[in-house]
Design an enzyme around this catalytic site. Structure first.
Site, PDB file in Angstrom:
ATOM      1  N   HIS A  43       0.730   0.982 -13.592  1.00 16.33           N
ATOM      2  CA  HIS A  43       1.835  -0.426 -13.661  1.00 16.33           C
ATOM      3  C   HIS A  43       2.992  -0.375 -13.452  1.00 16.33           C
ATOM      4  O   HIS A  43       3.116   1.062 -14.769  1.00 16.33           O
ATOM      5  CB  HIS A  43       1.221  -1.450 -14.950  1.00 16.33           C
ATOM      6  CG  HIS A  43       1.809  -1.723 -15.017  1.00 16.33           C
ATOM      7  ND1 HIS A  43       1.480  -3.615 -14.919  1.00 16.33           N
ATOM      8  CD2 HIS A  43       2.780  -2.612 -16.142  1.00 16.33           C
ATOM      9  CE1 HIS A  43       2.216  -4.537 -15.642  1.00 16.33           C
ATOM     10  NE2 HIS A  43       3.217  -3.820 -15.653  1.00 16.33           N
TER      11      HIS A  43
ATOM     12  N   GLU B 100       6.278   5.769  -9.079  1.00 17.60           N
ATOM     13  CA  GLU B 100       4.948   5.835  -9.151  1.00 17.60           C
ATOM     14  C   GLU B 100       4.051   6.617  -8.218  1.00 17.60           C
ATOM     15  O   GLU B 100       3.341   7.136  -8.404  1.00 17.60           O
ATOM     16  CB  GLU B 100       5.451   3.773  -8.830  1.00 17.60           C
ATOM     17  CG  GLU B 100       5.714   2.757 -10.230  1.00 17.60           C
ATOM     18  CD  GLU B 100       4.815   1.806  -9.276  1.00 17.60           C
ATOM     19  OE1 GLU B 100       3.795   1.635  -8.559  1.00 17.60           O
ATOM     20  OE2 GLU B 100       5.858   0.842  -9.540  1.00 17.60           O
TER      21      GLU B 100
ATOM     22  N   MET C 254      -4.215  -7.248  -6.658  1.00 16.38           N
ATOM     23  CA  MET C 254      -3.969  -8.384  -7.955  1.00 16.38           C
ATOM     24  C   MET C 254      -4.650  -8.974  -8.331  1.00 16.38           C
ATOM     25  O   MET C 254      -4.874 -10.255  -8.397  1.00 16.38           O
ATOM     26  CB  MET C 254      -2.734  -9.215  -6.959  1.00 16.38           C
ATOM     27  CG  MET C 254      -1.361  -8.020  -6.545  1.00 16.38           C
ATOM     28  SD  MET C 254      -0.330  -7.333  -7.768  1.00 16.38           S
ATOM     29  CE  MET C 254       0.068  -8.989  -8.072  1.00 16.38           C
TER      30      MET C 254
ATOM     31  N   ASP D 260      -3.581  -4.685 -18.338  1.00 18.80           N
ATOM     32  CA  ASP D 260      -3.078  -3.515 -18.443  1.00 18.80           C
ATOM     33  C   ASP D 260      -3.505  -2.509 -19.990  1.00 18.80           C
ATOM     34  O   ASP D 260      -2.202  -2.763 -20.188  1.00 18.80           O
ATOM     35  CB  ASP D 260      -1.424  -4.194 -17.718  1.00 18.80           C
ATOM     36  CG  ASP D 260      -1.148  -4.879 -16.404  1.00 18.80           C
ATOM     37  OD1 ASP D 260      -1.898  -4.047 -15.916  1.00 18.80           O
ATOM     38  OD2 ASP D 260      -1.146  -5.798 -16.641  1.00 18.80           O
TER      39      ASP D 260
ATOM     40  N   GLY E  28       0.799  -1.339   0.216  1.00 19.62           N
ATOM     41  CA  GLY E  28       0.249   0.011  -0.163  1.00 19.62           C
ATOM     42  C   GLY E  28       0.860   1.171   0.053  1.00 19.62           C
ATOM     43  O   GLY E  28       0.074   2.156   0.549  1.00 19.62           O
ATOM     44  N   SER E  29       2.548   1.612  -0.594  1.00 27.29           N
ATOM     45  CA  SER E  29       3.026   2.631  -0.772  1.00 27.29           C
ATOM     46  C   SER E  29       2.729   3.475  -2.080  1.00 27.29           C
ATOM     47  O   SER E  29       2.379   4.389  -1.053  1.00 27.29           O
ATOM     48  CB  SER E  29       4.468   2.284  -1.272  1.00 27.29           C
ATOM     49  OG  SER E  29       4.663   1.970  -2.082  1.00 27.29           O
ATOM     50  N   ASN E  30       1.862   2.660  -2.815  1.00 24.59           N
ATOM     51  CA  ASN E  30       1.162   3.781  -3.630  1.00 24.59           C
ATOM     52  C   ASN E  30       0.279   4.437  -2.608  1.00 24.59           C
ATOM     53  O   ASN E  30      -0.791   6.426  -3.079  1.00 24.59           O
ATOM     54  CB  ASN E  30       0.504   2.995  -5.001  1.00 24.59           C
ATOM     55  CG  ASN E  30       1.938   2.893  -5.788  1.00 24.59           C
ATOM     56  OD1 ASN E  30       2.357   4.419  -6.184  1.00 24.59           O
ATOM     57  ND2 ASN E  30       2.073   1.874  -5.991  1.00 24.59           N
TER      58      ASN E  30
END
Ligand code: GRF
Length: 193
Positions: free
Chosen positions: A114, A179, A95, A150, A20-22
């Protein structure tokens, strides 16, 4: 183009499966004045996802769904999204593949990040494949989600240079750093800011 509704921020849900860093950087961005979105819901297919901690830390609602019966679960998710008046979805390290049916209910309102320069290296294990092919550059892409993996329209990309001693992990770190900046920029771009 996604339409902004004046001063009110667009209620957004972030879907995660892991660290969950994004998500963390999206939350940070959503709290800035210039952000057209607010993050009102976090959804995960994985009850052990580390990123879920950001729900409590930021007082954001979270819901975990077991994706074994996908059709049923997607309908449950759609109800929860409606209940929370969610108008946009950001996939961030999520995912699971959403069905055509689900995507059609949020057409043009689902974004994904992505870790490759799409259309190259769709799918999993991107960094490993990039290095095996001796690429000079890699990067990340924010795109709209359509029913093909994607493959939706690209909003923004950021290139990174691959060094001679690059490893899968060092490349992942380098790309992830970009990102975190790219997702917010892509959101600003689609709202024409
Ligand atoms: C990111 O590299 C994202 O592009 C990919 O999975 C990773 C998730 O990282 N789909 P995090 O959970 O946001 O830290």
């Amino acid at each position: 183009m996604v339409k902004s509704t004046g001063y009110k921020k667009i209620k957004t849900a972030v879907f995660i499966s892991g660290t969950g860093s994004n998500l963390k950087s999206l939350i940070k961005f959503s709290k800035t004045k210039k952000s057209p979105i607010s993050i009102d819901l976090i959804i995960s297919n994985n009850s052990k996802a580390k990123g879920l901690k950001h729900a409590k830390l930021n007082k954001i609602k979270k819901k975990v769904f077991n994706f074994k019966k996908k059709h049923k679960i997607e309908n449950q998710i759609l109800s929860v999204l409606k209940e929370h008046e969610i108008k946009m979805i950001c996939l961030a390290g999520f995912m699971k593949i959403l069905s055509k049916y689900f995507i059609s209910r949020f057409r043009g309102k689902i974004l994904n990040i992505h870790p490759s320069l799409l259309p190259k290296y769709k799918g999993l294990n991107t960094h490993e494949r990039v290095l095996n092919n001796n690429e000079k550059y890699s990067g990340c892409t924010v795109h709209f989600v359509n029913s093909k993996l994607d493959s939706g329209r690209i909003i923004l990309q950021k290139k990174v240079k691959i060094s001679k001693k690059e490893t899968k992990n060092s490349l992942a770190k380098k790309v992830l750093f970009q990102e975190h900046k790219l997702y917010a920029k892509a959101i600003l771009k689609i709202f024409n800011h």
